[in-house]
Design a protein around this motif. Structure first.
Motif, PDB file in Angstrom:
ATOM      1  N   THR A  99      12.329  17.316   2.351  1.00  0.00           N
ATOM      2  CA  THR A  99      11.534  18.492   2.326  1.00  0.00           C
ATOM      3  C   THR A  99      11.975  19.674   3.176  1.00  0.00           C
ATOM      4  OG1 THR A  99       9.648  17.121   2.227  1.00  0.00           O
ATOM      5  CG2 THR A  99       8.995  19.227   2.275  1.00  0.00           C
ATOM      6  N   PHE A 100      12.365  19.495   4.262  1.00  0.00           N
ATOM      7  CA  PHE A 100      12.664  20.623   5.296  1.00  0.00           C
ATOM      8  C   PHE A 100      14.140  21.129   4.496  1.00  0.00           C
ATOM      9  CE2 PHE A 100      14.869  22.040   9.540  1.00  0.00           C
ATOM     10  CZ  PHE A 100      14.088  23.349   9.206  1.00  0.00           C
ATOM     11  N   LEU A 101      14.932  20.126   4.108  1.00  0.00           N
ATOM     12  CA  LEU A 101      16.125  20.516   3.563  1.00  0.00           C
ATOM     13  C   LEU A 101      16.024  21.432   2.510  1.00  0.00           C
ATOM     14  CD1 LEU A 101      19.418  20.065   3.325  1.00  0.00           C
ATOM     15  CD2 LEU A 101      18.589  18.286   1.789  1.00  0.00           C
ATOM     16  N   ARG A 102      15.018  21.060   1.629  1.00  0.00           N
ATOM     17  CA  ARG A 102      14.822  22.091   0.397  1.00  0.00           C
ATOM     18  C   ARG A 102      14.397  23.321   0.867  1.00  0.00           C
ATOM     19  NH1 ARG A 102      14.664  17.302  -1.892  1.00  0.00           N
ATOM     20  NH2 ARG A 102      12.524  17.036  -1.259  1.00  0.00           N
ATOM     21  N   ARG A 103      13.820  23.519   2.009  1.00  0.00           N
ATOM     22  CA  ARG A 103      13.376  24.590   2.353  1.00  0.00           C
ATOM     23  C   ARG A 103      14.661  25.701   2.683  1.00  0.00           C
ATOM     24  NH1 ARG A 103       8.645  23.318   6.398  1.00  0.00           N
ATOM     25  NH2 ARG A 103       7.363  22.287   4.731  1.00  0.00           N
ATOM     26  N   ARG A 104      15.552  24.827   3.569  1.00  0.00           N
ATOM     27  CA  ARG A 104      16.819  25.561   4.002  1.00  0.00           C
ATOM     28  C   ARG A 104      17.746  25.876   2.596  1.00  0.00           C
ATOM     29  NH1 ARG A 104      19.463  22.285   8.868  1.00  0.00           N
ATOM     30  NH2 ARG A 104      20.517  24.452   8.884  1.00  0.00           N
ATOM     31  N   ILE A 105      17.748  24.942   1.772  1.00  0.00           N
ATOM     32  CA  ILE A 105      18.618  25.318   0.563  1.00  0.00           C
ATOM     33  C   ILE A 105      17.504  25.491  -0.721  1.00  0.00           C
ATOM     34  CG2 ILE A 105      20.539  24.144  -0.845  1.00  0.00           C
ATOM     35  CD1 ILE A 105      21.674  22.841   1.580  1.00  0.00           C
ATOM     36  N   GLY A 106      17.535  26.536  -0.899  1.00  0.00           N
ATOM     37  CA  GLY A 106      16.717  26.912  -2.208  1.00  0.00           C
ATOM     38  C   GLY A 106      17.291  26.783  -3.313  1.00  0.00           C
ATOM     39  N   MET A 107      16.429  26.500  -4.365  1.00  0.00           N
ATOM     40  CA  MET A 107      17.090  26.278  -5.855  1.00  0.00           C
ATOM     41  C   MET A 107      16.351  27.198  -6.948  1.00  0.00           C
ATOM     42  SD  MET A 107      19.429  24.231  -7.166  1.00  0.00           S
ATOM     43  CE  MET A 107      19.462  22.770  -5.842  1.00  0.00           C
ATOM     44  N   VAL A 108      17.080  27.830  -7.752  1.00  0.00           N
ATOM     45  CA  VAL A 108      16.456  28.469  -8.604  1.00  0.00           C
ATOM     46  C   VAL A 108      16.976  27.842  -9.920  1.00  0.00           C
ATOM     47  CG1 VAL A 108      16.168  30.697 -10.248  1.00  0.00           C
ATOM     48  CG2 VAL A 108      15.988  30.592  -7.462  1.00  0.00           C
ATOM     49  N   SER A 109      16.105  27.294 -10.672  1.00  0.00           N
ATOM     50  CA  SER A 109      16.594  26.479 -12.177  1.00  0.00           C
ATOM     51  C   SER A 109      16.685  27.419 -13.250  1.00  0.00           C
ATOM     52  CB  SER A 109      15.623  25.831 -12.448  1.00  0.00           C
ATOM     53  OG  SER A 109      15.081  25.119 -11.350  1.00  0.00           O
ATOM     54  N   PRO A 110      17.482  26.896 -13.938  1.00  0.00           N
ATOM     55  CA  PRO A 110      17.935  27.632 -15.514  1.00  0.00           C
ATOM     56  C   PRO A 110      16.514  28.398 -16.218  1.00  0.00           C
ATOM     57  CG  PRO A 110      19.011  25.653 -15.615  1.00  0.00           C
ATOM     58  CD  PRO A 110      18.069  25.781 -14.416  1.00  0.00           C
ATOM     59  N   LEU A 111      15.538  27.568 -16.518  1.00  0.00           N
ATOM     60  CA  LEU A 111      14.693  28.120 -17.191  1.00  0.00           C
ATOM     61  C   LEU A 111      13.285  27.879 -16.362  1.00  0.00           C
ATOM     62  CD1 LEU A 111      15.304  26.361 -20.792  1.00  0.00           C
ATOM     63  CD2 LEU A 111      15.499  28.580 -20.164  1.00  0.00           C
ATOM     64  N   PRO A 112      13.086  29.139 -15.868  1.00  0.00           N
ATOM     65  CA  PRO A 112      11.972  29.273 -14.773  1.00  0.00           C
ATOM     66  C   PRO A 112      10.694  28.821 -15.467  1.00  0.00           C
ATOM     67  CG  PRO A 112      12.548  31.531 -15.326  1.00  0.00           C
ATOM     68  CD  PRO A 112      13.573  30.710 -16.236  1.00  0.00           C
ATOM     69  N   VAL A 113       9.852  28.376 -14.525  1.00  0.00           N
ATOM     70  CA  VAL A 113       8.573  28.230 -14.819  1.00  0.00           C
ATOM     71  C   VAL A 113       7.656  28.564 -13.686  1.00  0.00           C
ATOM     72  CG1 VAL A 113       8.291  26.723 -16.753  1.00  0.00           C
ATOM     73  CG2 VAL A 113       9.016  25.777 -14.471  1.00  0.00           C
ATOM     74  N   GLY A 114       6.899  29.507 -13.954  1.00  0.00           N
ATOM     75  CA  GLY A 114       5.941  30.048 -13.016  1.00  0.00           C
ATOM     76  C   GLY A 114       4.940  29.026 -12.912  1.00  0.00           C
ATOM     77  N   LEU A 115       4.370  28.584 -11.688  1.00  0.00           N
ATOM     78  CA  LEU A 115       3.287  27.648 -11.441  1.00  0.00           C
ATOM     79  C   LEU A 115       2.189  28.083 -12.259  1.00  0.00           C
ATOM     80  CD1 LEU A 115       4.097  26.634  -7.865  1.00  0.00           C
ATOM     81  CD2 LEU A 115       4.678  25.184  -9.690  1.00  0.00           C
ATOM     82  N   PRO A 116       1.492  27.430 -12.802  1.00  0.00           N
ATOM     83  CA  PRO A 116       0.201  28.214 -13.452  1.00  0.00           C
ATOM     84  C   PRO A 116      -0.845  28.720 -12.450  1.00  0.00           C
ATOM     85  CG  PRO A 116       0.047  25.529 -13.762  1.00  0.00           C
ATOM     86  CD  PRO A 116       1.356  26.166 -12.931  1.00  0.00           C
ATOM     87  N   ASN A 123       1.645  32.042  -6.506  1.00  0.00           N
ATOM     88  CA  ASN A 123       2.960  31.386  -6.740  1.00  0.00           C
ATOM     89  C   ASN A 123       3.965  31.824  -5.446  1.00  0.00           C
ATOM     90  OD1 ASN A 123       4.453  30.346  -9.319  1.00  0.00           O
ATOM     91  ND2 ASN A 123       2.616  31.143  -9.930  1.00  0.00           N
ATOM     92  N   VAL A 124       3.898  32.982  -5.027  1.00  0.00           N
ATOM     93  CA  VAL A 124       4.842  33.319  -3.864  1.00  0.00           C
ATOM     94  C   VAL A 124       4.227  32.838  -2.329  1.00  0.00           C
ATOM     95  CG1 VAL A 124       5.869  35.340  -2.973  1.00  0.00           C
ATOM     96  CG2 VAL A 124       5.373  35.209  -5.230  1.00  0.00           C
ATOM     97  N   THR A 125       3.100  32.731  -2.270  1.00  0.00           N
ATOM     98  CA  THR A 125       2.521  32.420  -1.009  1.00  0.00           C
ATOM     99  C   THR A 125       2.398  30.681  -0.999  1.00  0.00           C
ATOM    100  OG1 THR A 125       0.002  32.868  -1.722  1.00  0.00           O
ATOM    101  CG2 THR A 125       1.134  34.444  -0.556  1.00  0.00           C
ATOM    102  N   TYR A 126       2.607  30.178  -1.977  1.00  0.00           N
ATOM    103  CA  TYR A 126       2.395  28.629  -1.962  1.00  0.00           C
ATOM    104  C   TYR A 126       3.155  27.936  -1.009  1.00  0.00           C
ATOM    105  CZ  TYR A 126       2.134  23.863  -3.936  1.00  0.00           C
ATOM    106  OH  TYR A 126       1.939  22.554  -4.165  1.00  0.00           O
ATOM    107  N   ALA A 127       4.238  28.456  -0.541  1.00  0.00           N
ATOM    108  CA  ALA A 127       5.051  27.749   0.203  1.00  0.00           C
ATOM    109  C   ALA A 127       4.448  27.832   1.836  1.00  0.00           C
ATOM    110  CB  ALA A 127       6.531  28.002   0.193  1.00  0.00           C
ATOM    111  N   PRO A 128       4.426  29.201   2.165  1.00  0.00           N
ATOM    112  CA  PRO A 128       4.058  29.558   3.375  1.00  0.00           C
ATOM    113  C   PRO A 128       2.210  28.999   3.651  1.00  0.00           C
ATOM    114  CG  PRO A 128       4.174  31.436   2.362  1.00  0.00           C
ATOM    115  CD  PRO A 128       4.959  30.280   1.345  1.00  0.00           C
ATOM    116  N   ARG A 129       1.655  28.777   2.478  1.00  0.00           N
ATOM    117  CA  ARG A 129       0.297  28.350   2.717  1.00  0.00           C
ATOM    118  C   ARG A 129       0.421  26.729   2.987  1.00  0.00           C
ATOM    119  NH1 ARG A 129      -2.514  28.420  -2.044  1.00  0.00           N
ATOM    120  NH2 ARG A 129      -0.987  29.747  -3.301  1.00  0.00           N
ATOM    121  N   MET A 130       1.361  26.204   2.269  1.00  0.00           N
ATOM    122  CA  MET A 130       1.561  24.677   2.254  1.00  0.00           C
ATOM    123  C   MET A 130       2.054  24.391   3.910  1.00  0.00           C
ATOM    124  SD  MET A 130       0.849  22.777  -0.078  1.00  0.00           S
ATOM    125  CE  MET A 130      -0.632  24.191  -0.740  1.00  0.00           C
ATOM    126  N   ALA A 131       2.719  25.482   4.481  1.00  0.00           N
ATOM    127  CA  ALA A 131       3.527  25.168   5.724  1.00  0.00           C
ATOM    128  C   ALA A 131       2.334  25.655   6.597  1.00  0.00           C
ATOM    129  CB  ALA A 131       4.644  26.270   5.763  1.00  0.00           C
TER     130      ALA A 131
END
Ligand SMILES: Nc1ncnc2c1ncn2[C@@H]1O[C@H](COP(=O)(O)OP(=O)(O)O)[C@@H](O)[C@H]1O
Ligand SMILES: [Mg+2]
Length: 251
Positions: free
Chosen positions: A80-97, A103-111
């Motif tokens: 999990t921590f690795l994926r914070r350090r190395i972020g990934m943007v996929s080809p066909l993006p999907v905004g979380l519903p 969406n943008v505060t999801y990660a900091p809220r989870m943290a």
């Protein structure tokens, strides 16, 4: 130059199918490394190996080692921590519903961040860095899934940025968006590069040429060529197929 990522003998297979074979690659701090090559060369598999997204793939097997700042990315069981350090943007993006804000505060809220002021600050900062703020600032509580494709692509970049990644990986980010939006994102990446390392898979040769400091050419799970853009795009190649691919003769 500082090595941010060192890939040694990386081999990836799905079931019995070897798609990357003993690949070695160093990625430098604060560079934009572009990765080009025809479909099925293993570009996405390489990218997904960098932040251990392959851990979640039922048949994928990855061997060899990848170091981030000199330390194996496999050192912790939990990635999990690795994926914070190395972020990934996929080809066909999907905004979380959920809303743009969520969406943008999801990660900091989870943290564990609960301070509304701080969350607002992170949201505005990330949306500005992703060149989306002006277009969404009046509808922050609207559904992210209502945004256009290009806006959702920038939203996924903003979301990736909310983790403060050290490395940002982008996989064919412009595949589903128009040229104007593409240019906006390219300008964003140019700016972000000052503070992070960017690894960008692209099927657009000119994008690699415009944005990359160096470019790697992949074919059949191997890197045929890797050099500074000034060289690679001026005919200095080790493998003739790189030149042919750049000139549009295949792929
Ligand atoms: N989830 C998967 N399961 C099985 N084979 C896969 C999977 N993803 C990719 N492959 C195969 O691995 C090879 C490399 O694919 P990929 O890494 O997506 O290449 P690229 O991004 O260059 O198109 C291809 O032959 C592809 O069919
Ligand atoms: Mg791909």
């Amino acid at each position: 130059m500082n090595k941010k990522i060192e890939i040694k003998n990386l081999t990836v297979n799905y079931g019995t199918k070897d798609v990357i074979h003993k690949l070695n690659l160093d990625i430098y701090q604060n560079e934009v490394l572009a990765i080009i090559g025809p479909a099925n060369s293993g570009k996405s598999s390489l990218l997904r190996s960098l932040n251990r997204m392959m851990d979640f793939h039922p048949t994928a097997k990855v061997s060899g080692d990848i170091k981030l700042d000199g330390e194996s990315i496999y050192i912790d069981e939990d990635s999990t921590f690795l994926r914070r350090r190395i972020g990934m943007v996929s080809p066909l993006p999907v905004g979380l519903p959920m809303s743009i804000r969520e969406n943008v505060t999801y990660a900091p809220r989870m943290a564990g961040c609960k301070d509304q002021k701080e969350l607002d600050f992170i949201m505005e900062d990330c949306l500005k860095k992703a060149a989306l703020w002006d277009e969404v600032k009046d509808r922050l509580d609207g559904l992210a899934t209502k945004l256009s494709g290009g806006q959702q692509q920038r939203l996924t970049i903003a979301r990736a940025l909310s983790h403060h990644p050290e490395v940002l990986c982008l996989d064919e980010f412009s595949i589903a968006i128009d040229p104007v939006t593409t240019m906006k994102i390219e300008a964003v990446l140019h700016e972000l590069k000052k503070n992070m390392t960017i690894v960008m898979v692209t099927n657009v040769i000119n994008q690699a040429k415009r944005l990359g400091d160096r470019t790697a050419m992949m074919l059949h799970g191997s890197i045929l060529d890797l050099d500074d853009n000034e060289k690679l795009f001026n005919g200095v190649v080790k493998d003739q197929r790189t030149k042919e691919y750049i000139e549009g003769l295949f792929g």
